[in-house]
Motif scaffolding. Sequence first.
Motif, PDB file in Angstrom:
ATOM      1  N   GLU A   1     -90.476  42.239 109.043  1.00  0.00           N
ATOM      2  CA  GLU A   1     -90.253  43.923 108.546  1.00  0.00           C
ATOM      3  C   GLU A   1     -88.644  43.836 108.620  1.00  0.00           C
ATOM      4  O   GLU A   1     -88.634  44.521 107.383  1.00  0.00           O
ATOM      5  N   LYS A   2     -87.544  43.425 108.852  1.00  0.00           N
ATOM      6  CA  LYS A   2     -86.560  43.485 107.596  1.00  0.00           C
ATOM      7  C   LYS A   2     -86.799  43.184 106.349  1.00  0.00           C
ATOM      8  O   LYS A   2     -85.867  43.811 105.698  1.00  0.00           O
ATOM      9  N   ARG A   3     -87.211  42.410 105.699  1.00  0.00           N
ATOM     10  CA  ARG A   3     -87.265  41.838 105.059  1.00  0.00           C
ATOM     11  C   ARG A   3     -88.456  42.920 104.370  1.00  0.00           C
ATOM     12  O   ARG A   3     -87.588  42.840 102.555  1.00  0.00           O
ATOM     13  N   ASN A   4     -89.701  43.014 104.675  1.00  0.00           N
ATOM     14  CA  ASN A   4     -89.575  43.928 104.110  1.00  0.00           C
ATOM     15  C   ASN A   4     -88.873  45.307 103.270  1.00  0.00           C
ATOM     16  O   ASN A   4     -89.221  45.868 101.946  1.00  0.00           O
ATOM     17  N   ARG A   5     -88.160  45.607 104.605  1.00  0.00           N
ATOM     18  CA  ARG A   5     -87.893  46.541 104.535  1.00  0.00           C
ATOM     19  C   ARG A   5     -86.666  46.859 103.414  1.00  0.00           C
ATOM     20  O   ARG A   5     -85.839  47.751 102.755  1.00  0.00           O
ATOM     21  N   ALA A   6     -85.496  45.312 103.161  1.00  0.00           N
ATOM     22  CA  ALA A   6     -84.622  45.313 102.460  1.00  0.00           C
ATOM     23  C   ALA A   6     -85.212  45.136 100.879  1.00  0.00           C
ATOM     24  O   ALA A   6     -84.566  45.694 100.177  1.00  0.00           O
ATOM     25  N   ARG A   7     -86.237  44.905 100.656  1.00  0.00           N
ATOM     26  CA  ARG A   7     -86.745  45.220  99.469  1.00  0.00           C
ATOM     27  C   ARG A   7     -86.813  46.262  99.342  1.00  0.00           C
ATOM     28  O   ARG A   7     -86.834  46.242  98.004  1.00  0.00           O
ATOM     29  N   ARG A   8     -87.487  46.763  99.970  1.00  0.00           N
ATOM     30  CA  ARG A   8     -87.415  48.154  99.119  1.00  0.00           C
ATOM     31  C   ARG A   8     -86.290  49.019  99.561  1.00  0.00           C
ATOM     32  O   ARG A   8     -85.981  49.785  98.320  1.00  0.00           O
ATOM     33  N   GLY A   9     -85.752  48.842  99.907  1.00  0.00           N
ATOM     34  CA  GLY A   9     -84.264  48.793  99.595  1.00  0.00           C
ATOM     35  C   GLY A   9     -83.509  48.385  98.595  1.00  0.00           C
ATOM     36  O   GLY A   9     -82.655  49.857  97.945  1.00  0.00           O
ATOM     37  N   MET A  10     -83.665  47.284  98.057  1.00  0.00           N
ATOM     38  CA  MET A  10     -82.991  47.212  96.343  1.00  0.00           C
ATOM     39  C   MET A  10     -84.327  47.448  95.586  1.00  0.00           C
ATOM     40  O   MET A  10     -83.013  47.996  94.806  1.00  0.00           O
ATOM     41  N   ASP A  11     -84.958  48.377  96.240  1.00  0.00           N
ATOM     42  CA  ASP A  11     -85.889  48.839  94.847  1.00  0.00           C
ATOM     43  C   ASP A  11     -85.149  50.400  94.554  1.00  0.00           C
ATOM     44  O   ASP A  11     -85.641  50.841  93.914  1.00  0.00           O
ATOM     45  N   ASN A  12     -84.807  50.442  95.906  1.00  0.00           N
ATOM     46  CA  ASN A  12     -83.988  52.123  95.954  1.00  0.00           C
ATOM     47  C   ASN A  12     -82.940  52.186  95.451  1.00  0.00           C
ATOM     48  O   ASN A  12     -83.082  52.871  94.367  1.00  0.00           O
ATOM     49  N   VAL A  13     -82.490  50.948  95.181  1.00  0.00           N
ATOM     50  CA  VAL A  13     -81.027  51.466  94.972  1.00  0.00           C
ATOM     51  C   VAL A  13     -81.602  51.393  92.599  1.00  0.00           C
ATOM     52  O   VAL A  13     -80.358  52.101  92.316  1.00  0.00           O
TER      53      VAL A  13
END
Length: 237
Positions: free
Chosen positions: A81-93
């Motif tokens: 879960e954290k891995r997917n959210r973190a990847r989405r966070g980097m995409d948001n950057v």
Amino acid sequence: MEIIILIITLLILTETTLIFFVLKDKLNKKSTRRKVYIDTSALMDGRILAIAQSGFLADELIIPRSVIREMQLLADGSNTEKRNRARRGMDNVNELERVEYCDVKIFPDELNRTPVDERLISLAHENHGAICTVDYNLAKVALTENIDVLNVNELAMVLRSEYLPGDKVKIKINTAGTNPGQGVGHLEDGTMVVVDNAARRVGQEVTIEIIRFLQTSAGRMMFARLVRENNHRKKKS
């Protein structure tokens, strides 16, 4: 006489110069944008991107390199879960950097063992900036340090509908709707409400039950149905 004219001219020039610098100082203060430091939780949450794309954030958005590093570590972790959210966070950057309405900068802070939250508070305090987060504890700590906090959760609470599906409220049916049988009324805040089977109740105040609401760029619209009111006559004993 010439001396008097010269003195008056010098006084006018001095006053004009003072006015110029005062106005310049005021314009510089108005044009100075607030520095907003975005934390990991806000980037992983993702709603900050939608807010920026809407044009409501005219501040200077700063993403410390330590925040990106923290998301990278989470993206490489074992927690799915954290891995997917973190990847989405980097995409948001990456998406934030493309938004034309705001100025996004990656701040090259040192990658040492200082906790990211402490780094954010330190940066915001030193540069008289604010912190954008959805982390409740970080927001509380920042407020104790007299740092402004932009909490996306608080913004969502302010913008949420006052009425939810299942709630009952009284409104006046003002006009008939476009579809057969529908009546249209408005809440106190101006929200349009489409009520089923209320076309014959135009001009009357009725009790309705909210079924659902629709949020569009043109505004908010609610759909409801009539609530039958049973009026029982009181029997005299």
